[in-house]
Design a protein around this motif. Sequence first.
Motif, PDB file in Angstrom:
ATOM      1  N   GLY A 301       0.782  -1.221   0.000  1.00 45.12           N
ATOM      2  CA  GLY A 301       0.000   0.000   0.000  1.00 45.12           C
ATOM      3  C   GLY A 301       0.814   1.271   0.000  1.00 45.12           C
ATOM      4  N   CYS A 302       2.155   1.168   0.054  1.00 41.72           N
ATOM      5  CA  CYS A 302       3.024   2.346   0.084  1.00 41.72           C
ATOM      6  C   CYS A 302       3.582   2.639  -1.304  1.00 41.72           C
ATOM      7  N   GLU A 303       3.849   3.911  -1.542  1.00 44.87           N
ATOM      8  CA  GLU A 303       4.536   4.307  -2.765  1.00 44.87           C
ATOM      9  C   GLU A 303       5.998   3.864  -2.695  1.00 44.87           C
ATOM     10  N   PRO A 304       6.667   3.713  -3.845  1.00 45.80           N
ATOM     11  CA  PRO A 304       8.069   3.250  -3.845  1.00 45.80           C
ATOM     12  C   PRO A 304       9.011   4.117  -3.019  1.00 45.80           C
ATOM     13  N   ALA A 305       8.702   5.416  -2.901  1.00 47.38           N
ATOM     14  CA  ALA A 305       9.584   6.307  -2.146  1.00 47.38           C
ATOM     15  C   ALA A 305       9.317   6.263  -0.648  1.00 47.38           C
ATOM     16  N   ASP A 314       3.003  -3.362   7.230  1.00 44.40           N
ATOM     17  CA  ASP A 314       1.874  -3.680   6.348  1.00 44.40           C
ATOM     18  C   ASP A 314       0.536  -3.524   7.062  1.00 44.40           C
ATOM     19  N   ARG A 315       0.551  -3.635   8.396  1.00 41.16           N
ATOM     20  CA  ARG A 315      -0.696  -3.544   9.171  1.00 41.16           C
ATOM     21  C   ARG A 315      -0.866  -2.195   9.856  1.00 41.16           C
ATOM     22  N   MET A 316       0.116  -1.299   9.698  1.00 42.40           N
ATOM     23  CA  MET A 316       0.095  -0.032  10.429  1.00 42.40           C
ATOM     24  C   MET A 316      -0.652   1.044   9.652  1.00 42.40           C
ATOM     25  N   LYS A 317      -1.956   1.095   9.803  1.00 44.41           N
ATOM     26  CA  LYS A 317      -2.755   2.153   9.215  1.00 44.41           C
ATOM     27  C   LYS A 317      -2.724   3.376  10.134  1.00 44.41           C
ATOM     28  N   PRO A 318      -3.056   4.568   9.614  1.00 43.24           N
ATOM     29  CA  PRO A 318      -3.039   5.777  10.457  1.00 43.24           C
ATOM     30  C   PRO A 318      -3.883   5.598  11.715  1.00 43.24           C
ATOM     31  N   GLY A 319      -3.317   5.951  12.874  1.00 44.09           N
ATOM     32  CA  GLY A 319      -4.018   5.845  14.141  1.00 44.09           C
ATOM     33  C   GLY A 319      -4.015   4.455  14.747  1.00 44.09           C
ATOM     34  N   ARG A 320      -3.363   3.504  14.098  1.00 51.62           N
ATOM     35  CA  ARG A 320      -3.367   2.119  14.572  1.00 51.62           C
ATOM     36  C   ARG A 320      -2.752   2.003  15.964  1.00 51.62           C
ATOM     37  N   LEU A 321      -1.654   2.686  16.211  1.00 54.49           N
ATOM     38  CA  LEU A 321      -0.989   2.580  17.506  1.00 54.49           C
ATOM     39  C   LEU A 321      -1.908   3.062  18.621  1.00 54.49           C
TER      40      LEU A 321
END
Length: 344
Positions: A301-305, A314-321
């Motif tokens: 789900g990430c851009e190459p940069a 891979d499981r760390m969506k925004p606000g996940r923590l």
Amino acid sequence: MTYFPLRKGVFSRVAGYVRAVDGVSFRVRRGTTLGLVGESGCGKTTLARTVLRLIPATSGRVVFDGRDFLALRGADLRAARRSIQVIFQDPVGSLNPRHSVETIVGEGMAIHRIARGRERRARVARLLERVGLGADCLDRYPHEFSGGQRQRIGIARALALDPKLVICDEPVSALDVSVQAQIINLLADLREGLGLSYLFIAHNLAVIEHFCDDVAVMYLGRIVETAPADQLYEDPRHPYTQALMSAVPEPDPDARGQRVVLGGEVPSPADPPSGCAFHPRCPLAEDRCHRERPELSVHEGCEPAHLAACHLADRMKPGRLAEVVGAQDSSGVAQDAVVSRRGD
């Protein structure tokens, strides 16, 4: 890499090393700004001073204009130094109180034999005008200026040799908030007008978001996440990055956001943890995090940069923590990390 030896005993034998900068790699694109963020003691300033050769590197390369800056000697090194300059954090301690502004700003011109006498004075006057000071400041001394004005003098000194890369080591952290905005706007104008590239070190993530094109997050001597600024702020993939962003003050007094306060202390760079260096403070750490050190890589789900050094990226969506820590806290499980409501 930049390691500092730890010496013990009567004969000062080397008993270990402080791994201040360990395996760091990054790129500053021409005409852009790379922001470097992280907690105090993570190695940001050591990294900057290593690039400048103010601290000797243990190993590695700094490639600038196709040449290894760390390998240059003699006349080649002197010539290359003109292209890399620095703005220091302390606008008081970085200026010699015994020298006039003309001497401070024009010293590099004299060393590199760019200009002398009246020509040098005229060049310094033009630089002062460019950074928002007047030619009437030439014969004054640092103690006669405010903190913001002193930093403008430091910026003029950094520009005196027409550099291509300027390293800004927390240039606004010692200034009042209103003055910070003025200095940031000045640096942005100079970047556009002179085509400069910046390595911008800061604690304030709000400033980084506003000013930088790319961002690198540093923890315990290593870069743990790097991405274009808009991507990093929209989709942070490392738990440490999410914790840092949760601490950014919210300008809206009615806003309610979750802040993650990490427990524990930053581990010692002289004795870093095995596996992921962040795992002792990470509420999401798994067994693999204790054993295997993650490397910077692209994740789903990430851009190459956009690179993150986390097994769970891979499981760390925004606000996940904040979600995970909040759920664990409400279930009564003891946690070092604490979630609080901003604005309460």
